[in-house]
Design a protein around this motif. Structure first.
Motif, PDB file in Angstrom:
ATOM      1  N   ASP A 188       0.866  -1.167   0.000  1.00 57.47           N
ATOM      2  CA  ASP A 188       0.000   0.000   0.000  1.00 57.47           C
ATOM      3  C   ASP A 188       0.911   1.228   0.000  1.00 57.47           C
ATOM      4  O   ASP A 188       2.139   1.097  -0.008  1.00 57.47           O
ATOM      5  N   ARG A 228      -7.933  -0.087   4.994  1.00 58.33           N
ATOM      6  CA  ARG A 228      -7.691   1.343   4.799  1.00 58.33           C
ATOM      7  C   ARG A 228      -7.854   1.743   3.331  1.00 58.33           C
ATOM      8  O   ARG A 228      -8.342   2.817   3.020  1.00 58.33           O
ATOM      9  N   ASN A 229      -7.425   0.859   2.445  1.00 57.45           N
ATOM     10  CA  ASN A 229      -7.491   1.156   1.012  1.00 57.45           C
ATOM     11  C   ASN A 229      -8.822   0.654   0.452  1.00 57.45           C
ATOM     12  O   ASN A 229      -9.060  -0.552   0.393  1.00 57.45           O
ATOM     13  N   PRO A 230      -9.721   1.549   0.009  1.00 53.74           N
ATOM     14  CA  PRO A 230     -11.033   1.114  -0.498  1.00 53.74           C
ATOM     15  C   PRO A 230     -10.930   0.174  -1.697  1.00 53.74           C
ATOM     16  O   PRO A 230     -11.839  -0.626  -1.931  1.00 53.74           O
ATOM     17  N   ASP A 589      -7.255   3.928  -9.668  1.00 53.77           N
ATOM     18  CA  ASP A 589      -7.236   3.540  -8.251  1.00 53.77           C
ATOM     19  C   ASP A 589      -5.941   3.978  -7.592  1.00 53.77           C
ATOM     20  O   ASP A 589      -5.929   4.457  -6.444  1.00 53.77           O
ATOM     21  N   LYS A 592      -5.955   7.756  -7.058  1.00 55.83           N
ATOM     22  CA  LYS A 592      -6.822   8.136  -5.926  1.00 55.83           C
ATOM     23  C   LYS A 592      -6.165   7.762  -4.594  1.00 55.83           C
ATOM     24  O   LYS A 592      -6.242   8.525  -3.608  1.00 55.83           O
ATOM     25  N   ARG A 593      -5.507   6.583  -4.565  1.00 54.63           N
ATOM     26  CA  ARG A 593      -4.871   6.149  -3.313  1.00 54.63           C
ATOM     27  C   ARG A 593      -3.698   7.056  -2.949  1.00 54.63           C
ATOM     28  O   ARG A 593      -3.487   7.380  -1.775  1.00 54.63           O
ATOM     29  N   HIS A 595      -3.442  10.195  -3.734  1.00 53.27           N
ATOM     30  CA  HIS A 595      -4.044  11.458  -3.284  1.00 53.27           C
ATOM     31  C   HIS A 595      -4.530  11.338  -1.844  1.00 53.27           C
ATOM     32  O   HIS A 595      -4.343  12.257  -1.023  1.00 53.27           O
ATOM     33  N   MET A 596      -5.113  10.218  -1.524  1.00 56.65           N
ATOM     34  CA  MET A 596      -5.604   9.972  -0.167  1.00 56.65           C
ATOM     35  C   MET A 596      -4.436   9.889   0.817  1.00 56.65           C
ATOM     36  O   MET A 596      -4.492  10.436   1.928  1.00 56.65           O
ATOM     37  N   PRO A 603     -10.211   9.252   3.937  1.00 55.68           N
ATOM     38  CA  PRO A 603     -10.989   8.609   2.867  1.00 55.68           C
ATOM     39  C   PRO A 603     -11.716   9.598   1.965  1.00 55.68           C
ATOM     40  O   PRO A 603     -12.046   9.263   0.824  1.00 55.68           O
ATOM     41  N   PHE A 606     -10.073  10.021  -1.382  1.00 54.43           N
ATOM     42  CA  PHE A 606      -9.918   8.890  -2.301  1.00 54.43           C
ATOM     43  C   PHE A 606     -10.661   9.249  -3.592  1.00 54.43           C
ATOM     44  O   PHE A 606     -11.749   8.782  -3.880  1.00 54.43           O
ATOM     45  N   LYS A 607     -10.035  10.158  -4.348  1.00 48.50           N
ATOM     46  CA  LYS A 607     -10.629  10.646  -5.592  1.00 48.50           C
ATOM     47  C   LYS A 607      -9.506  11.136  -6.503  1.00 48.50           C
ATOM     48  O   LYS A 607      -8.343  11.249  -6.091  1.00 48.50           O
TER      49      LYS A 607
END
Length: 873
Positions: A188, A228-230, A589, A592-593, A595-596, A603, A606-607
């Motif tokens: 991650d 933690r990671n969607p 993905d 977004k991760r 950026h998060m 969360p 996450f975008k």
């Protein structure tokens, strides 16, 4: 020419029998080289645009649409005991991903030294390699209980261990496993001090070994990192929809090649079975392919003896003698060995279609032996024992010509399928034709040679049968058929017309399906596993949607990534449930991760990052590995090309029982995705849809076109052959009646009962023509032979039916029950193929002994008299 060949055979029978034996022995050794293969590569033409596109996508992004997927669960998954077992399971898989040649060589030499001690036991070997637990586990799972429990290994135990280690090293060297994706192998990302760092979900010690969470706190922290990671949900773990509890870990294995993939799948399943505390459910295209090959092997070894038993019984019922069984069986056995042996030598695999060759050749080949031997006994009294050779030559000449013509026509009808664009169907056509050619050649060589050497004796069983009941059931049926054909020919064709109308209506409802999963029964574990993993992880096979931004580094644009996100949302939206997309994976993905992570793991972030520069900065500070130094981090390679111009959206398809993913459904899915992209994709972007499902759809197209082209060529060929053989254009319709009616009825049955046209059932029409023309030539040629000897057409038809009709009926019996023996198959299409082909055999027989005589009676067509001489009625 045939007469001259028969003279040579009868003059030198021993030489020809020895020659047949030597050829059989030489070709028989080729059977040891046979292999099974039903992969896409075995079917698709290598220059097909869809296939070429698929292979190019594999080169860029890897083989993402075909992967092995496993769901791993345990009674208490988040316990040290279960997590340790999972770690050992993953470690055993990793052995085949990264091969350490030097370490393997040292270990092999050390083992060699230990095994030199004649008194050494298995436990001592285990103790000596305690620092290599994966190696020890390999030995334990490979060795049978008697070797593990014996005080000393002994010569047999030593051989077993050496062989196991040798095979294991060979498999390790292949490095067939490219990637293992699991909660214990993925990284991650975290953001700290303006640096994006990757970290393993399970930390490692200084020796590079995973430190399995042990305490309650460590396990809780691991669970927190996992959730933690969607993007990890339904990717690395499955959740119970009602409780929200994690129920399974996912293990995805991607392979780097196809050559040893089946062997690696077997090894993975063996490893899974060894770890008894874990429940491992396996699916994915490689697993399904391996199960397919395994079932094909079982079918081959099970159906072939059953077919032989059936034809043996038919031979005995017909001839009631030892020679009447042995000679035809020897003919079939040789033809089978010659065909399969040649396949082995040429390296042509046994595919889904080729699995039908052994029972086909036994069933069809039996007809030639029956006709030859039946003619010998029909004209038995015409043979002078003092001049047996001359008598056998006289009797065999006519039937050998008929059999040769019928066999060559049948072989040619099969070979017309070489026009197919599918490699597997082309190979089937070649070897089906060769097999028939071999069966005919052996029949007109082996049987006359053997009869020349054997005493001229009529079988006691047949003689007793004739003396006890002058009129058998078969004779009665033939008499009734002759009566119906001659006296009620109009009624026969009136009934036929109704049957044909019903059949045409049914044929219009026929559908095509080439999805291999549907070959398995619904209750089969292979199919159940696929459904189960589809529910847990969104599917075990995928469509690749490749979007081209049109510019280098275009993938780093937030607008582009948002377009990708819009597509992904649309694919899994509730209103698009008919797409059957259970999950999507894409480079977005990762964006977004990151950026998060740069916002302290919030969360809400996450975008997609807001601008291109931010995304480029994230990639610049990303701490991932780039093992092949191509400029793309290993984590991103399945989703972007080296120029960051194209991205691969992996859309996993689910295969639910209530929503099956056959060819029709796949076509609708791809058409709907195409329509969406055409409507919403910006003009600067382009796209292509590929992957295993797309290639499978093209396969269905080839099945249909192969069917139509092969059918047309076969019918044209039959018309030409029959016209040339009888030198009358009027003879051609006689042949087409039998085959045309049978094919229409077959398609009608498939349509009415929802039986789909697939890789196996697609060859039934060609088999119908091949076998139908065989019976037709036998009947018409025998009719022409007896016509000058009989006073009327009616008398000729009756005589023809009692001679060739009897052989046709016994041949049909052998063919029908021979094909029905395949109903024991594990595959639904093979079962349906056996039933449909058996029905086809019955219909072609009815056509030969009822419809053709009735047509002759209706039309008054003259086949046996010289031109200008009208036959009496």
């Amino acid at each position: 020419m045939i007469n001259a060949y028969l003279k040579l055979v009868i003059r030198h029978p021993v030489i020809f029998l020895i020659l047949l034996g030597l050829i059989t022995l030489a070709l028989g050794l080729g059977m040891l080289q046979l292999r099974f293969d039903h992969s896409i590569e075995a079917f698709m033409p290598k220059d097909d645009p869809v296939y070429v596109q698929y292979k190019k996508a594999q080169e860029t992004f890897g083989d993402n649409s075909r992967f092995l997927l496993m769901a791993v669960s345990s009674e208490n998954l988040f316990s040290y005991h279960a997590l340790s077992a999972f770690d050992r399971f993953i470690s055993d898989l990793e052995v085949y991903r990264d091969f350490a040649a030097e370490r393997a060589g040292q270990r092999q030499q050390r083992l060699h030294d230990l095994l030199a001690d004649p008194g050494i036991g298995f436990e001592e070997i285990v103790a000596a390699f305690s620092e290599a637990p994966a190696f020890v586990r390999m030995l334990k799972r490979k060795m049978p209980p008697e070797t593990r429990q014996a005080r000393t290994l002994g010569p047999r135990g030593v051989r077993r261990i050496r062989q196991a280690v040798k095979q294991d090293i060979r498999l390790q060297k292949a490095e067939i496993i490219d990637t293992i994706v699991s909660p214990f192998t993925v990284n991650d990302v975290t953001g700290k001090d303006d640096v994006l760092e990757t970290y393993p979900l399970v930390p490692e010690n200084s020796a590079g070994q995973r430190v399995v969470p042990e305490t309650s706190r460590e396990i809780a922290e691991f669970r927190q990192r996992l959730k933690r990671n969607p993007a990890f949900e339904k990717g690395l773990y499955a959740v119970d929809d009602k409780t929200g509890r994690i129920t399974d870990f996912a293990v995805m294995v991607r392979f780097s090649g196809t050559e040893q993939r089946p062997e690696m799948v077997d090894e993975i399943r063996e490893i899974a079975a060894f770890h008894e505390t874990l429940e491992v459910v396996t699916s994915g295209v490689p697993y399904i392919s391996r199960q397919f090959n395994r079932y094909m092997e079982k079918d081959l070894y099970r159906s072939t003896p059953l077919v032989l038993m059936v034809v043996t019984l038919v031979f005995f019922l017909n001839f009631r003698s030892m020679r009447g069984v042995i000679l035809p069986l020897a003919t079939l056995g040789m033809a089978e060995i010659w065909t399969l042996g040649l396949m082995g030598y040429l390296g042509w695999p046994i595919t889904t279609i080729a699995i039908t060759l052994p029972p086909l050749l036994i069933s069809v080949g039996s007809s030639y032996a029956i006709h030859v031997l039946n003619q010998y006994y029909a004209d038995f009294n015409l043979i002078d024992p003092e001049q047996k050779g001359r008598g056998i030559l006289s009797v065999m000449t006519h039937i050998s010509v008929t059999v040769t013509l019928a066999g060559l026509t049948t072989a040619a009808a099969f070979i017309t399928l070489i026009s197919s664009q599918l490699t597997a169907i082309q190979q089937w056509a070649v070897f089906a034709g060769l097999g028939i050619f071999f069966a005919v050649g052996i029949a007109i060589t082996l049987i006359p040679s053997a009869l020349q050497l054997m005493p001229h004796r009529y079988p006691g069983g047949m003689l007793q049968k004739r003396q006890s009941s002058g009129f058998s059931l078969v004779d009665w049926l033939l008499a009734a058929t002759a009566k119906g054909a001659l006296r009620h020919s109009g009624k026969v064709y009136a009934v036929l017309l109704v049957v044909l109308v019903v059949s045409v209506i049914g044929a219009l409802e026929m559908k095509v399906d080439t999805e291999f999963l549907h070959y398995f029964r619904k209750s089969d574990p292979t199919r159940r596993n696929t459904v189960q993993l589809g529910d847990k992880f969104g599917g075990a096979w995928a469509v690749n949607i490749i979007i081209d931004s049109g510019e280098t580094n275009g993938v780093k644009s937030p607008e582009f990534l948002q377009t990708v996100e819009n597509l992904r949302s649309w694919l899994v939206a509730g209103e698009n449930a008919d797409l059957n997309v259970g999950r999507t994976d894409a480079f977005s993905d990762a964006a977004k991760r990151m950026h998060m992570a740069m916002h302290n793991g919030n969360p809400d972030f996450f975008k997609i990052p807001p601008d291109r520069m931010t995304i480029m900065d994230y990639l610049a500070i990303y701490g991932g590995a780039d093992s092949d130094s191509d400029g793309v981090y290993d984590d991103f390679e399945p989703f972007v090309d080296v120029f960051y111009q194209k991205t691969n959206v992996l859309a996993r398809l689910t295969a639910r029982q209530a929503d099956r993913l056959g060819t029709t459904q796949i076509r609708r899915i791809l058409e709907k995705i195409n329509a969406y992209l055409e409507k919403t994709l910006p003009e600067d972007y382009s796209y292509e849809i590929t992957g295993y499902p797309a290639v499978n759809l093209k396969l269905a197209h080839y099945v249909v076109t192969s069917q139509l082209i092969g059918l047309a060529l076969s019918l044209v060929f039959v018309v030409v052959v029959i016209t040339a053989l009888f030198r009358k254009i009027a003879a051609a319709p006689m042949a087409l009646i039998d085959m045309g009616v049978t094919i229409l009825i077959n398609f009608g049955i498939m349509g009415w009962f929802g039986i789909e046209l697939d890789m196996v059932t697609s060859v039934i029409a060609t088999i119908t023509i091949g076998i139908g023309v065989d019976d037709t030539i036998h009947f018409l040629n025998t009719y022409r032979f007896y016509r000058p000897q009989c006073a009327t057409v009616d008398e000729t038809i009756e005589q023809t039916l009692f001679v060739s009709g009897k052989a046709i009926m016994f041949t049909s019996l052998a063919l029908t029950f021979g094909f029905l023996s395949m109903v024991t198959s594990n595959f639904l299409p093979i079962v349906l193929f056996s039933v449909l082909t058996a029905l086809t055999m019955i219909n072609t027989t009815i056509g030969s002994i009822l419809l053709i005589p009735a047509a002759i009676g209706l039309t008054g067509v003259e086949l046996g008299q010289p031109a200008g001489k009208k036959a009496d009625r």
